[in-house]
Design an enzyme around this catalytic site. Structure first.
Site, mmCIF file in Angstrom:
data_model
loop_
_atom_site.group_PDB
_atom_site.id
_atom_site.type_symbol
_atom_site.label_atom_id
_atom_site.label_comp_id
_atom_site.label_asym_id
_atom_site.label_seq_id
_atom_site.Cartn_x
_atom_site.Cartn_y
_atom_site.Cartn_z
ATOM 1 N N GLY A 197 7.992 -3.155 7.296
ATOM 2 C CA GLY A 197 6.868 -4.091 7.099
ATOM 3 C C GLY A 197 7.181 -5.040 5.970
ATOM 4 N N GLN A 236 7.516 -4.889 2.594
ATOM 5 C CA GLN A 236 8.610 -4.526 1.684
ATOM 6 C C GLN A 236 9.821 -4.050 2.469
ATOM 7 O OE1 GLN A 236 9.077 -4.929 -1.572
ATOM 8 N NE2 GLN A 236 7.099 -5.918 -1.820
ATOM 9 N N ASP A 272 0.875 3.335 1.658
ATOM 10 C CA ASP A 272 0.606 4.466 0.764
ATOM 11 C C ASP A 272 -0.225 5.548 1.447
ATOM 12 O OD1 ASP A 272 0.335 1.880 -1.563
ATOM 13 O OD2 ASP A 272 1.936 3.375 -1.581
ATOM 14 N N GLN A 296 -0.095 6.612 4.261
ATOM 15 C CA GLN A 296 0.699 7.420 5.193
ATOM 16 C C GLN A 296 1.753 8.265 4.468
ATOM 17 O OE1 GLN A 296 -0.332 7.496 8.105
ATOM 18 N NE2 GLN A 296 -1.522 5.604 8.311
ATOM 19 N N HIS A 342 6.373 2.249 -4.886
ATOM 20 C CA HIS A 342 5.106 2.393 -5.607
ATOM 21 C C HIS A 342 4.908 3.889 -5.837
ATOM 22 C CE1 HIS A 342 1.135 1.512 -7.038
ATOM 23 N NE2 HIS A 342 0.472 1.929 -5.981
ATOM 24 N N ASP A 364 0.334 -1.327 -11.827
ATOM 25 C CA ASP A 364 0.339 -2.046 -10.549
ATOM 26 C C ASP A 364 -1.051 -2.091 -9.934
ATOM 27 O OD1 ASP A 364 0.906 -1.795 -7.299
ATOM 28 O OD2 ASP A 364 2.176 -3.207 -8.372
ATOM 29 N N GLU A 409 3.252 -7.832 -14.626
ATOM 30 C CA GLU A 409 2.168 -7.508 -13.683
ATOM 31 C C GLU A 409 1.041 -8.533 -13.730
ATOM 32 O OE1 GLU A 409 2.413 -4.922 -11.535
ATOM 33 O OE2 GLU A 409 0.561 -5.706 -10.645
HETATM 34 N N1 LIG Z 1 3.260 -5.202 0.213
HETATM 35 C C1 LIG Z 1 3.829 -5.464 -0.927
HETATM 36 O O1 LIG Z 1 4.100 -6.598 -1.263
HETATM 37 C C2 LIG Z 1 4.195 -4.351 -1.860
HETATM 38 C C3 LIG Z 1 4.181 -3.041 -1.401
HETATM 39 N N2 LIG Z 1 4.639 -2.079 -2.216
HETATM 40 C C4 LIG Z 1 4.695 -0.708 -1.737
HETATM 41 O O2 LIG Z 1 5.629 -0.661 -0.647
HETATM 42 C C5 LIG Z 1 5.246 0.347 0.278
HETATM 43 C C6 LIG Z 1 5.152 -0.276 1.652
HETATM 44 O O3 LIG Z 1 4.111 -1.187 1.621
HETATM 45 P P1 LIG Z 1 4.092 -2.454 2.620
HETATM 46 O O4 LIG Z 1 5.454 -3.000 2.780
HETATM 47 O O5 LIG Z 1 3.000 -3.333 2.164
HETATM 48 O O6 LIG Z 1 3.686 -1.761 4.009
HETATM 49 P P2 LIG Z 1 3.347 -2.516 5.384
HETATM 50 O O7 LIG Z 1 1.961 -2.128 5.756
HETATM 51 O O8 LIG Z 1 3.718 -3.938 5.300
HETATM 52 O O9 LIG Z 1 4.394 -1.837 6.393
HETATM 53 C C7 LIG Z 1 4.259 -0.497 6.702
HETATM 54 C C8 LIG Z 1 5.376 -0.084 7.635
HETATM 55 O O10 LIG Z 1 5.236 1.316 7.848
HETATM 56 C C9 LIG Z 1 5.090 1.610 9.243
HETATM 57 N N3 LIG Z 1 4.094 2.667 9.363
HETATM 58 C C10 LIG Z 1 2.761 2.540 9.294
HETATM 59 N N4 LIG Z 1 2.202 3.752 9.439
HETATM 60 C C11 LIG Z 1 3.220 4.643 9.607
HETATM 61 C C12 LIG Z 1 3.301 6.045 9.813
HETATM 62 N N5 LIG Z 1 2.205 6.787 9.874
HETATM 63 N N6 LIG Z 1 4.517 6.614 9.928
HETATM 64 C C13 LIG Z 1 5.635 5.859 9.872
HETATM 65 N N7 LIG Z 1 5.636 4.531 9.680
HETATM 66 C C14 LIG Z 1 4.439 3.948 9.546
HETATM 67 C C15 LIG Z 1 4.671 0.317 9.881
HETATM 68 O O11 LIG Z 1 5.254 0.233 11.146
HETATM 69 P P3 LIG Z 1 4.464 0.618 12.492
HETATM 70 O O12 LIG Z 1 3.011 0.530 12.198
HETATM 71 O O13 LIG Z 1 4.938 -0.410 13.467
HETATM 72 O O14 LIG Z 1 4.943 2.002 12.804
HETATM 73 C C16 LIG Z 1 5.313 -0.741 8.987
HETATM 74 O O15 LIG Z 1 6.617 -0.944 9.427
HETATM 75 C C17 LIG Z 1 3.926 0.908 -0.247
HETATM 76 O O16 LIG Z 1 4.175 2.049 -1.015
HETATM 77 C C18 LIG Z 1 3.408 -0.215 -1.144
HETATM 78 O O17 LIG Z 1 2.539 0.242 -2.150
HETATM 79 C C19 LIG Z 1 5.130 -2.340 -3.477
HETATM 80 C C20 LIG Z 1 5.129 -3.620 -3.952
HETATM 81 C C21 LIG Z 1 4.601 -4.680 -3.212
HETATM 82 C C1 LIG Z 2 -0.046 -7.450 -5.876
HETATM 83 C C2 LIG Z 2 -0.063 -6.344 -4.928
HETATM 84 C C3 LIG Z 2 1.154 -5.446 -4.889
HETATM 85 O O1 LIG Z 2 1.161 -4.537 -5.958
HETATM 86 C C4 LIG Z 2 2.372 -6.275 -5.025
HETATM 87 C C5 LIG Z 2 2.677 -7.291 -4.032
HETATM 88 O O2 LIG Z 2 3.039 -6.133 -6.044
HETATM 89 C C6 LIG Z 2 1.028 -4.679 -3.586
HETATM 90 O O3 LIG Z 2 0.764 -3.465 -3.670
HETATM 91 O O4 LIG Z 2 1.145 -5.328 -2.541
HETATM 92 MG MG LIG Z 3 2.435 -4.830 -7.342
HETATM 93 MG MG LIG Z 4 0.685 -2.607 -5.397
#
Ligand SMILES: NC(=O)C1=CN([C@@H]2O[C@H](COP(=O)(O)OP(=O)(O)OC[C@H]3O[C@@H](n4cnc5c(N)ncnc54)[C@H](OP(=O)(O)O)[C@@H]3O)[C@@H](O)[C@H]2O)C=CC1
Ligand SMILES: CC[C@](O)(C(C)=O)C(=O)O
Ligand SMILES: [Mg+2]
Ligand SMILES: [Mg+2]
Length: 493
Positions: free
Chosen positions: A46, A48, A108, A110, A132, A217, A389
């Site tokens: 997704g 990240q 998170d 999940q 995270h 965060d 942050e």
């Molecule tokens: N978004 C951001 O900018 C930031 C996120 N983070 C951290 O990064 C991590 C990922 O966040 P983010 O990238 O936003 O997540 P997204 O929601 O963008 O992507 C989640 C991914 O996980 C898959 N997924 C969802 N549910 C499940 C499941 N039950 N089992 C297996 N795969 C699953 C989805 O694919 P599908 O549903 O197709 O299976 C998708 O590929 C988190 O810990 C978040 O806190 C940290 C900094 C910034």
């Molecule tokens: C600002 C939200 C964030 O912490 C990030 C992009 O750093 C997140 O969890 O998406």
């Molecule tokens: Mg952040």
């Molecule tokens: Mg965050």
């Protein structure tokens, strides 16, 4: 499982909250070598997952994606993201057993289910990586003792992790090794290599802890980064329309104004941003932001207190258990706001006009950045972490709003951040109701003081400049921005 932070004695809470060491460039001379030739399997493709994987591969590392079976069978977006970018994709059973490092980049909510599913498949002595710390700190996930647990947390939305990498820069990143899981003492070397692979070392890296990352965060995303940018955008748009400003102009000023205004923040801090105003507008913005700080400080403190105590996590996990009822309700409500539903007008607004006609957003940004920084630091977060942050990430979030408004911001950030953003917005709008009654078009929609630059008391202006420049966020910012030698200006609206 129990909240890991709440099981710690106070001295250890303070110790882990205070882990924050700015890592000099010479700490990264080994580049990606600690992971070169190792199999990196990312679970989740997704925001990240995809963008970190693209950077890691471009940095010469072996990256593939393990997706849940239903995502592969249904050719879901995660499967499309990975295959469209020519990555190897497989199931957990196919890819996890041979992985040297598994990066859990799923939502998170999940994490407990995902880690419980993949841990039995992980080979002896492998590494589990997060971006995270929520699962480890707020949920208290217990990881097999032979496994190394690290975190590489970009202080940035996934889309901008890639965009800054492609500009030859990177995004500030916190790295950490979970003290309960570093049996071979390889965690820091691998975290550093992973960080170099994402480009984070070019922007600035802090050796942090899972605790320090989570508690800062959650605070940054709920308040200045997402919550206040959302509240400020919606209130600004509504005020302009109420006062008869063309809705198309108002929509464009808000959608792109926050990006233009905060881009100045990124390069010159709060004072650099304020310097883009005329002297009369700067004085006005200073006093308005002082008033905003006074009104919003209790709300910022409440968010930080609820994050520290675990109360925020408890209420969010209640929503998880209730099928994300509040998250989905607030997401729908945001989508129905007039700002979100009014397209940006086909009207020319030059770069300086965004500053001249949007003094209110400058005031919101100064108030929010300083409040978030002050509240984090008084809660035990170190200044460098609070800077990344609360200040540096603000323009990176604004880039998403400029793309497709609040919809894009809330789509790209994590579900955790989105929930926290709405929680803040729901509380902040009514808090600002009386303040907004005093706001007129001189602060939003028109050029303050009709663009006249005179009539400013020199002594007051000198005093204001001193206050702005000597704020602790500016002092630490001048140091950290010196290390951002590869930072590029972006083309704003
Ligand atoms: N978004 C951001 O900018 C930031 C996120 N983070 C951290 O990064 C991590 C990922 O966040 P983010 O990238 O936003 O997540 P997204 O929601 O963008 O992507 C989640 C991914 O996980 C898959 N997924 C969802 N549910 C499940 C499941 N039950 N089992 C297996 N795969 C699953 C989805 O694919 P599908 O549903 O197709 O299976 C998708 O590929 C988190 O810990 C978040 O806190 C940290 C900094 C910034
Ligand atoms: C600002 C939200 C964030 O912490 C990030 C992009 O750093 C997140 O969890 O998406
Ligand atoms: Mg952040
Ligand atoms: Mg965050």
């Amino acid at each position: 499982m129990a909240n890991y932070f709440n099981t710690l004695p106070l001295r250890e809470k303070l110790n882990q909250l205070g882990v924050c060491e700015f890592m000099d460039n010479n700490e990264f001379l080994d580049g990606v070598n600690a992971l070169k030739g190792k199999k990196i399997v990312i679970v989740g493709c997704g925001a990240q997952g995809l963008n970190q994987g693209l950077n890691l591969r471009d940095s010469g590392l072996d990256v593939s994606y393990a997706l849940r079976k239903e995502a592969i069978e249904a050719k879901r977006d995660s499967w499309k993201n990975a295959t469209d970018n020519n990555f190897k994709v497989g199931t957990y059973e196919e890819l996890i057993p041979s992985a040297d490092l598994v990066a859990n980049l799923t939502p998170d909510k999940q994490h407990t289910a995902v880690v419980s599913a993949i841990m039995p498949l992980m080979k002896e002595g492998a590494t589990l990586s997060y971006s995270h710390g929520f699962n480890i700190v707020e949920e208290g996930m217990q990881v097999r003792k032979d496994l190394t647990v690290i975190m590489v947390a970009p202080k940035c939305p996934g889309s901008e992790v890639r965009a800054e990498y492609l500009r030859g820069f990177g995004v500030p990143t916190l790295i950490a090794v979970h003290p309960e899981n570093d049996p071979q003492g390889k965690g820091l070397a691998q975290a550093k290599a992973y960080c170099v692979g994402t480009g984070g070392h070019k922007a600035g890296v802090l050796r942090s802890s899972f605790v320090a990352e989570v508690k800062s965060d959650l605070m940054g995303e709920q308040t200045i980064l997402c919550g206040l940018l959302q509240t400020g955008s919606i209130l600004s748009f509504n005020k302009m329309v109420e006062k008869g400003i063309d809705p198309g102009y108002a929509s464009k000023l808000v959608q792109y104004g926050v990006e233009v205004i905060t881009e100045a923040l990124k390069h010159g801090g709060v004072s650099g941003m304020m310097d883009r105003l005329s002297n009369p507008a700067k004085v006005k913005a200073f006093h308005v932001s002082e008033e905003l700080k006074k009104i919003m400080r209790p709300l910022f403190k409440k968010h930080q207190d609820d994050i520290m105590s675990g109360e925020f996590s408890r209420t969010m996990m209640e929503d998880w258990a209730n099928n994300d009822a509040n998250l989905l309700k607030w997401r729908a409500e945001t989508g129905e706001t007039a700002f979100e539903k009014t397209p940006a007008g086909n009207v020319k607004i030059n770069e300086q006009e965004y500053f001249d006609n949007y003094t209110l957003m400058v005031a919101f940004v100064r108030a929010g950045v300083e409040l978030a920084f002050e509240t984090m630091v008084e809660a035990g977060i170190k200044a460098e972490s609070a800077y990344y942050e609360s200040l540096h990430e603000t323009p990176l979030i604004a880039n998403t709003i400029a793309r497709k408004k609040l919809f894009e911001m809330n789509r790209v950030i994590s579900d955790t951040a989105e929930y926290g953003c709405y929680l803040f917005d729901q509380a902040c709008k009514p808090l600002l109701a009386d303040f907004m009654k005093t706001v007129d078009t001189d602060l939003v929609g028109k050029n303050f003081n009709e663009g006249k630059n005179g009539g400013v008391d020199n002594r007051e202006l000198v005093h204001i400049n001193e206050i702005l420049r000597e704020h602790p966020v500016e002092i630490v910012g001048r140091k950290l921005r010196k290390a951002m030698t590869a930072m590029k200006s972006i083309k704003t609206a």
